[in-house]
Write a protein that holds these residues in place. Structure first.
Motif, PDB file in Angstrom:
ATOM      1  N   GLY A 221      -9.114 -22.803  45.480  1.00  0.00           N
ATOM      2  CA  GLY A 221      -7.990 -22.897  43.941  1.00  0.00           C
ATOM      3  C   GLY A 221      -7.124 -24.640  44.334  1.00  0.00           C
ATOM      4  N   ALA A 225      -7.859 -27.828  42.362  1.00  0.00           N
ATOM      5  CA  ALA A 225      -6.640 -28.915  40.681  1.00  0.00           C
ATOM      6  C   ALA A 225      -6.329 -29.996  41.627  1.00  0.00           C
ATOM      7  CB  ALA A 225      -5.760 -27.254  40.990  1.00  0.00           C
ATOM      8  N   ALA A 236      -7.947 -26.310  34.285  1.00  0.00           N
ATOM      9  CA  ALA A 236      -7.735 -25.102  33.774  1.00  0.00           C
ATOM     10  C   ALA A 236      -8.484 -25.611  32.545  1.00  0.00           C
ATOM     11  CB  ALA A 236      -6.981 -24.435  34.113  1.00  0.00           C
ATOM     12  N   GLU A 240     -13.010 -21.850  34.184  1.00  0.00           N
ATOM     13  CA  GLU A 240     -11.793 -20.531  34.268  1.00  0.00           C
ATOM     14  C   GLU A 240     -10.684 -20.212  35.434  1.00  0.00           C
ATOM     15  OE1 GLU A 240     -13.379 -17.140  31.970  1.00  0.00           O
ATOM     16  OE2 GLU A 240     -13.260 -18.181  30.066  1.00  0.00           O
ATOM     17  N   PRO A 241     -10.084 -19.618  35.740  1.00  0.00           N
ATOM     18  CA  PRO A 241      -9.609 -19.762  37.067  1.00  0.00           C
ATOM     19  C   PRO A 241     -10.583 -17.715  37.757  1.00  0.00           C
ATOM     20  CG  PRO A 241      -7.390 -19.288  35.162  1.00  0.00           C
ATOM     21  CD  PRO A 241      -8.777 -19.089  34.485  1.00  0.00           C
ATOM     22  N   THR A 242     -10.609 -17.073  36.684  1.00  0.00           N
ATOM     23  CA  THR A 242     -11.904 -16.184  37.673  1.00  0.00           C
ATOM     24  C   THR A 242     -13.267 -16.911  37.843  1.00  0.00           C
ATOM     25  OG1 THR A 242     -12.892 -15.470  35.222  1.00  0.00           O
ATOM     26  CG2 THR A 242     -10.777 -14.913  35.917  1.00  0.00           C
ATOM     27  N   VAL A 244     -13.322 -19.585  39.892  1.00  0.00           N
ATOM     28  CA  VAL A 244     -12.731 -20.213  40.684  1.00  0.00           C
ATOM     29  C   VAL A 244     -12.984 -18.983  41.893  1.00  0.00           C
ATOM     30  CG1 VAL A 244     -10.885 -20.845  42.348  1.00  0.00           C
ATOM     31  CG2 VAL A 244     -11.119 -21.895  40.361  1.00  0.00           C
ATOM     32  N   ASP A 245     -12.579 -17.492  41.515  1.00  0.00           N
ATOM     33  CA  ASP A 245     -12.423 -16.503  41.900  1.00  0.00           C
ATOM     34  C   ASP A 245     -13.795 -16.145  42.455  1.00  0.00           C
ATOM     35  OD1 ASP A 245      -9.532 -16.103  42.165  1.00  0.00           O
ATOM     36  OD2 ASP A 245     -10.332 -14.905  40.366  1.00  0.00           O
TER      37      ASP A 245
END
Length: 307
Positions: A221, A225, A236, A240-242, A244-245
């Motif tokens: 992550g 970034a 972002a 979406e942050p999810t 990246v997961d």
């Protein structure tokens, strides 16, 4: 695993206002992302460049960032005005034997050193005279305060005799002062070639420090970034942050190598080049579908569709 090369589509560039590809090769040192693990490798390379380490091999998968660290090393040496001569023999078409391509031999390395250290001198014709000329050129350069670093990329393609001959270059001295350090950059096959159990290279392997450039893993992550910020983008706003997961999960594979409950191996493929390709494909797909951002579901779907 290396996913097929992906490039941002025109639709993706328009939709997300991407004027500069965040995954283009870094153009300056500030654009190079350094995780805690890669900082260790970077420092090991630096110590070799300035002569505190004599022989270093950096091992990493294709796309792990070895060449980027080598380029950043050269940039750092220039920025700090360090008196280090970088010697980089051409490895185009290099293979471990002449049936597959062209071997890089010790006389080729000698020519590269002479060109870098004494570019105006014509190499002598006989091997004996050429290596004496090489030694004298290194001594003269060293007495002027210069360090010498021999850098060989794609070193996993070196022939075993050439690996063995590297010890002879390391033994070149002016009194007790070593005249040259060696930095090898290669894929995991290089570690196998430098196995000290191999009689042909035992003398070399016992003198070589080996460091591994690992996957990004938990730094994925932060890496994304950083790369987006270097291109003037907000990660972002596009991913979406999810997602990246999900990218991390998609690039982590569990393999079984037996029937027992503990006979599993987790393999991380979170190398920069692999992550770049998968996320680029996901961004293209998001633009094609008109999605406002890349989602976790989209990443998983794109990963399943890629070979």
């Amino acid at each position: 695993m290396l996913l097929r090369k992906q490039t941002l589509s025109e639709a993706a560039r328009r939709k997300f206002a991407i004027f500069r590809d965040p995954f283009d090769e870094p153009q300056q040192a500030s654009e190079v992302f350094l995780s805690r693990a890669s900082r260790v490798v970077r420092e090991a390379m630096w110590q070799t460049a300035i002569g505190n380490t004599n022989f270093l091999a950096v091992v990493g998968e294709s796309g792990a960032g070895k060449s980027t660290l080598r380029e950043e090393l050269a940039e750092r040496l220039r920025a700090e005005s360090r008196p280090v001569v970088l010697i980089a023999p051409y490895v185009l078409g290099m293979e471990e034997n002449d049936k597959k391509g062209r071997c890089l031999r010790s006389d080729h390395i000698a020519e590269a050193i002479l060109h870098a250290v004494a570019g105006g001198d014509t190499p002598k014709r006989s091997p004996e005279a050429r290596f004496r000329q090489l030694h004298e050129a290194l001594i003269a350069s060293s007495r002027m305060g210069m360090q010498h670093l021999l850098v060989i990329e794609e070193a996993h393609g070196l022939a075993l005799p050439t690996l063995k001959h590297l010890k002879r270059f390391l033994e070149l001295k002016d009194g007790m002062r070593r005249l040259i350090s060696v930095l090898l950059l290669g894929q995991p096959e290089l570690r196998e070639k430098l196995d000290e159990r191999r009689a042909a290279v035992r003398e070399v392997a016992q003198r070589c420090q080996i460091v591994t450039l690992p996957p990004l893993d938990a730094s994925l992550g932060d890496y994304l970034a950083h790369r987006f910020a270097s291109a003037g983008l907000d990660l972002a706003a596009i991913v979406e942050p999810t997602a990246v997961d999900a990218l991390m999960q998609a690039l982590t594979i569990t393999q079984r190598h037996g029937s027992g409950p503990g006979d599993t191996q987790v393999i991380s493929l979170t190398h920069p080049l692999v992550a770049n390709n998968l996320l680029t494909a996901a961004i293209n797909q998001a633009a094609s579908l008109g999605a406002p951002r890349v989602t976790a579901e989209l990443v998983r779907a794109v990963r399943e569709s890629m070979p």
